[in-house]
Structure formats: C-alpha cells, structure tokens
Design a protein around this motif. Structure first.
Motif, short mmCIF file in Angstrom:
data_model
loop_
_atom_site.label_atom_id
_atom_site.label_comp_id
_atom_site.label_asym_id
_atom_site.label_seq_id
_atom_site.Cartn_x
_atom_site.Cartn_y
_atom_site.Cartn_z
N ASP A 173 0.05 4.33 0.00
CA ASP A 173 -0.45 5.26 1.01
C ASP A 173 0.06 5.09 2.48
O ASP A 173 0.31 5.91 3.00
CB ASP A 173 -2.00 5.47 0.77
N ALA A 174 -0.27 3.59 2.64
CA ALA A 174 0.26 3.45 4.32
C ALA A 174 1.75 3.53 4.21
O ALA A 174 2.28 4.16 5.47
CB ALA A 174 -0.12 2.01 4.61
N ALA A 175 2.64 3.33 3.17
CA ALA A 175 4.10 3.41 3.24
C ALA A 175 4.24 4.83 3.66
O ALA A 175 5.15 5.28 4.19
CB ALA A 175 4.52 2.92 2.04
N ARG A 176 3.62 5.77 2.75
CA ARG A 176 3.91 7.37 3.03
C ARG A 176 3.62 7.64 4.30
O ARG A 176 4.14 8.46 4.85
CB ARG A 176 3.28 8.09 1.88
N ALA A 177 2.34 7.19 4.87
CA ALA A 177 1.92 7.53 6.25
C ALA A 177 2.94 7.10 7.20
O ALA A 177 2.92 7.87 8.09
CB ALA A 177 0.49 7.04 6.47
N PHE A 183 -2.35 14.09 2.72
CA PHE A 183 -2.92 13.22 1.53
C PHE A 183 -3.62 14.44 0.56
O PHE A 183 -3.84 14.09 -0.43
CB PHE A 183 -3.54 12.36 1.91
N ARG A 191 1.34 -0.88 13.99
CA ARG A 191 2.07 -0.39 13.27
C ARG A 191 2.42 1.25 13.22
O ARG A 191 3.63 1.38 13.22
CB ARG A 191 1.69 -0.81 11.95
N SER A 204 0.71 -1.04 -0.21
CA SER A 204 0.11 -0.10 -0.06
C SER A 204 1.00 0.93 -0.09
O SER A 204 1.60 1.40 1.15
CB SER A 204 -0.92 -0.02 1.15
N PHE A 250 -0.12 -3.82 4.95
CA PHE A 250 0.71 -4.56 3.96
C PHE A 250 0.03 -6.05 3.83
O PHE A 250 0.70 -6.91 4.71
CB PHE A 250 1.93 -4.38 4.29
N PHE A 276 -6.10 4.49 8.41
CA PHE A 276 -7.07 4.92 7.61
C PHE A 276 -8.54 3.94 7.92
O PHE A 276 -8.48 3.39 8.31
CB PHE A 276 -6.47 4.19 6.34
N GLN A 315 -5.17 -0.14 5.86
CA GLN A 315 -4.54 -0.13 4.68
C GLN A 315 -3.23 -1.06 5.25
O GLN A 315 -2.26 -0.38 5.61
CB GLN A 315 -3.86 1.16 4.22
N GLU A 342 4.90 11.84 3.71
CA GLU A 342 6.02 11.26 4.33
C GLU A 342 7.09 12.15 5.08
O GLU A 342 7.25 11.91 6.13
CB GLU A 342 6.87 10.52 3.15
#
Lengths: 323, 254
Positions: free
Chosen positions: A204-208, B52, B164, A202, B90, B84, B88, B73
């Motif tokens: 988006d999740a990586a950036r978050a 975002f 996480r 994901s 992985f 989210f 979201q 980031e």
C-alpha cells in the motif's frame, strides 16, 4: 544492503562472526582447487546453485514474493541448451540465448496474470509450472529422451574456447557467480531494488508513493527467472548430461534450504548457503545411517538460532549503541 | 484556485452510506482539515481521493483533471501523496532508504541503468541521497539515518512517514490522523512541521481528532457526520456552528 552495517562494524568479535562462514566458504573453494577430484565437482554444483539462489533471492528476499517453480526456468533453458548443442550442434552461447528467451517468455506468460493478484496465487501457479515442465521433460521423448536423459552435450565454452578440465570449469563458475552477485548488488542498491524492497515492506505504501507494484513484481520475477535459466544451462554444459530429475522438485527444496541457511534478503547469503549446504551431506557422511537425521537436526538448530541465516550470524551477539 | 474538488462523491458499504454526496473544494496552498466523530466517513473519503477505494458515484477533480477511480500509483503520479492512519513504513529498510523510496516518482533509473551504473545513474543516486538527508533534517531525524525504520519510536515513525511522502514532491499531501498516538510534545512539533510544509508551498489536507492541532494548523475546516458534510469554513466559524456542536456534544447541548 542489510548486511553492510555488520561488515563495516568495528567490533572485532562481531567481525569474526561475520567473517567465519566466509572463511569456511573461501577455504573450501581453495581446497577444491588444490585437492582436485570429487571435491571440485561438489564445489562446481555449489556454484551453479549459487547462481540460481542469487536470482531467487531477488524475487523472494528483496521483493518478498514466493515461488516454488523456478526450477521450471532452469529446466527450460537447460534442455534448450542440451538439445540445441547435442542434436543440432549450436554454439553453447547461442543455445543459451535461445534457452533464456524461452524461459523469459514462459515466465512472462505465467507471471503477467498471476502477479496482478495479491496473495498466494503466484506461489500456486509457480508450483504448477514446475510440475508441468517436469512432466514435459519425462513425456516428450522424441526431443528430451525421457528418463534416459540427453548425453553428448558440448562442454562449457566461451567464444569457441572450450573449458575441459574440472578445475577450469570451477574457475569459470566462480567468476560467473561473482559477476551474478555483483549484478544483484547493483540492482539492490538502485531505484529498481528499492522499489522491490518497498513492495516487500508495504504494498500500500509503495503504491501511495507512485510505485507500480504489478510492474515491479513482474520485473523481479523475470530477473530471477533469467538467473535460473543461466543456472540451468550452466548445469548441462558442466555435467554434459541432463535428465528430468536434475530440475525436479528436489532442486526447489535444495535452493530454499540454501537461501534460508545462507540468509534470505542478504547479499552474501545465497553464495554462503550454496557452499555450506553443498558441504553438509559430506560433513555428515561419517554418521552413516544417521546421516539424514543429523543433517535435518543441524538445519533446524541453525534456523532456530540464526533465523536470518549465516550471513547475519552477528545478530546473535547483543547489540551495542543502537540508535 | 481550487486544487482538489469533490463533486457529489458517494461510497456505500452494503447498506451503510460511508460518504454521502460530499462536495468539497480544497484551495491550493494552506492547510485544510476534515474533522468529525468516529465513523463519520473521514478515512473512506481519504481512500477515495487517494485511489485505494473507488466512489460509487460522483467525480473527483485534481488540478482540473478527472482522477476518479484511478489506481493509487496513478494518483500519486498526478501529485497526491498520502500517509496512513496506521503508519506504513518499510520496516525492513533503513530510515534513509525509506525516504529514498519516496523519491521514486522523480527519478528514472530502471533495470539496465542499475546494472550498468552509468554516470547519469550515479549522479541521480547522489541527488536522491542529498534530498533524503535534507528531508531527514527537516523532520529532525538526521541523527540515525542507518537505523532500521522499525527501531524508531512511534512519534519518529510518523515523522519519517511524512518526510517520505514529501520526497515524492506532492502538490497535495494527505495526512490521515497524523497526531494519533503522539505525546503532547510530539503533537506540538508535528503542528510546526505541518505549518512548515504548507509554508514550502505544499497544500495539506488532514484528517484529525486532536482539536487543538486542527485549530492551530488549519486554515479551513470541513466537518463530516454520518457521511455528510455538515459545516465548512475557517476554524473560528466552525467552532461556533450549531450542527457541529450538536454532532460533537450530542443534540441536547445544541
């Protein structure tokens, strides 16, 4: 590391399923050393492709991106090695260093703008770069000698020690594949590899979580381009000849087949895929005119029943004790 | 002390003003909740804070620093981490690896250290492993660290996403409807987890529909309606506020 739990499984049947393709691959390599001759050549090609596919797997399997043009990086490095050793009598290692630098430079120029975009821009750009490099190889005759190709390339050599025998070359290639695979395994098990896998899962999740997605995509692209460059240079030194067809679109198709048959996203998949797919045409030779038909049918059946490839064959078995 | 401060933040989508000149101060420590009917602009507000989406006008300050329109980031690096509304995870990674990815910001290893596996890299990996296991324990998921994240039940996936995010050691944790899709039992556990996170010193800002959760966990509540802030204060006060009652029950009841 997705295939590790399967390997450490205590279920003997599952173990057998995991071990079977490896047994075939190791058996074929051993047989090649004993028997010699044509079979050594087949396995040598398989090992060169394995290097290429291990790199492609980092970009496509781990980071979840798509590239149709990694043959371009193999071609850039391969031709650099060929021209510098055959025409200018460079040392193979020095020529490879120059080829690697050129391939990385081109990868940077292609990847920098396109990897910042979401979607299929990169896939399109890579397809284009593959075709462009092919055109250059055929048209820039004063350097590449066009379709004729370049011969008289110096054989594989390390620090002045030339490897002349076919078995010796295969042995060196097997060592290189093992090193390349070890490097890929270390990358995957690191913070770097986790960031790539996160992007595949994901963006988006990586950036978050603070991962600079564009930076890591570019890094994965460059790493995989370096593997492709190594494969390209190895090819020209092993065969001692190069022509544009060697690095044509055919190389992409074959590499994709190996990646998916072996198991995309797995550590061992690229090696398995390279060995098994290289053997398939030999296996189906007995069918004569129907060879391609059976080859194609075999691939389709495999992808339907083992969509994660040979490295994940044990997934076919019913799972027990899943949490 | 004010940790997050929104100053006249506005965001339009075509003719719709999703967030309309909202001022909001989130104090450091404790739990702040943003509530409001569907379409009130809560999620847009979160997207603006986490980078975002970018505001059309207004400023967002975090710990005194202007973070308006920075990419996600960079905002995570500044110390704001979000979850989210639609989880979201992985999905391709194990439960444990999901949390390890969360440790990204506080570790250093790059390409070369991964290839060479220096002593420092190995030590860092051990620290990441220990931290990930500790966080799994914190949210009660320590039983199956090697399971693929996609195999978890929905409520567990929510908890994993929160764990996480905590791995990134945020100063401000944004939770976007964390109770959506949870059972009453799971919501209760979540409520305890949110209080525990605040107790460990992380400021929490959450969007939520579940009023029971909000009333039980929040120290301060801000109410949005049609993109505007219509009330702000402690739960007991917001509950009695006439504009809030009007927004939730319709004008006739006010």
């Amino acid at each position: 590391m997705t295939n590790l739990p399967a390997i450490t499984s205590r279920d003997p049947l599952r173990r057998g399923f995991v071990a079977l393709p490896w047994a075939v691959a190791c058996g074929m390599l051993t047989y090649a050393f004993i028997a010699g001759g044509y079979f050594v050549t087949v396995m040598s090609f398989a090992m060169i492709y394995a290097v290429f596919v291990i790199g492609l797997n980092i970009f496509m399997g781990t980071a979840g991106q798509v590239s149709f043009g990694h043959n371009a990086f193999a071609a850039l490095s391969g031709y650099t090695s060929a021209v510098l050793t055959a025409t200018y009598y460079w040392e193979p290692i020095a020529a490879f260093a120059a080829g690697l630098a050129l391939a990385l430079l081109v990868a940077l120029v292609v990847g920098w703008p396109t990897l910042r975009l979401k979607g299929h821009y990169l896939a399109m750009a890579t397809l284009a770069i593959g075709l462009i490099v092919y055109e250059i190889a055929t048209q820039w005759q004063s350097v590449t000698q066009g379709y004729m190709g370049i011969s008289g390339i110096s054989p594989l050599a390390f620090w002045g020690y030339e490897i002349v025998s076919e078995r010796g070359k295969l042995f060196a290639l097997v060592l290189i594949v093992l090193l390349a695979s070890l490097a890929a395994a270390r990358l995957r098990a690191s913070r770097f590899g986790r960031a790539l896998a996160a992007i595949a899962g994901s963006e988006d999740a990586a950036r978050a979580l603070g991962i600079d997605v564009a930076h890591y995509k570019l890094a994965a692209f460059l790493v995989s381009a370096a593997y492709a460059a190594l494969a390209g240079s190895l090819f020209v030194h092993v065969v001692e000849f190069v022509s544009p067809e060697v690095f044509g679109l055919h190389m992409v198709v074959l590499a994709f087949t190996m990646l998916y048959v072996g198991g995309i996203g797995t550590l061992g998949g690229p090696i398995l895929g390279a060995v098994i797919v290289s053997l398939l045409p030999e296996m189906f030779r007995g069918f004569k005119d129907y060879q391609d038909l059976f080859y194609g049918a075999g691939l389709i059946i495999l992808l339907i029943y083992a969509p994660k490839g040979l490295a994940a064959l044990s997934d076919l078995l019913p799972r027990k004790g899943r949490a | 002390m004010t940790l997050l401060s929104l100053q006249a933040v506005t965001r339009r989508f075509g003719g719709l003003v999703a967030v309309d000149a909202v001022d909001l101060d989130v104090a450091e420590g404790g739990v702040t909740a943003v509530i409001g009917p569907n379409g009130a602009g809560k999620t847009t507000l979160f997207n603006l804070v986490s980078g975002f989406q970018t505001p059309d006008s207004g400023r967002i300050l975090f710990a005194g620093e202007d973070i308006t329109a920075r990419p996600p980031e960079a905002i995570a690096t500044a110390g704001i981490v979000r979850t989210f509304q639609l989880v979201q995870l992985f999905q391709n990674l194990s439960v444990l690896e999901n949390i390890k990815v969360g440790c990204h910001l506080h570790t250093q290893g790059g390409l070369w250290s991964a290839l060479l596996r220096t002593r420092r890299t190995r030590r860092e990996e051990q620290e990441v492993e220990a931290r990930a296991r500790e966080l799994l324990q914190f949210v009660g998921l320590e039983a199956a660290p090697e399971t693929e994240a996609s195999a978890l039940a929905y409520g567990q996936q929510r908890l994993l996403e929160i764990a996480r995010s905590l791995a990134a050691r945020p100063r401000l944790l944004l939770l976007d409807e964390p109770a959506a899709g949870l059972s009453a039992d799971e919501t209760k556990r979540l409520s305890g987890a949110i209080r525990a996170i605040a107790g460990r010193g992380t400021t929490v800002l959450l969007i939520e529909h579940d009023m029971k959760l909000v009333m039980n966990t929040a120290d301060t509540i801000a109410v949005l309606d049609f993109g505007r802030k219509i009330a702000e204060g402690p739960p007991a006060m917001v509950r009695e506020s006439p504009p809030v009652i009007a927004a939730y029950l319709g004008v006739g009841h006010a």
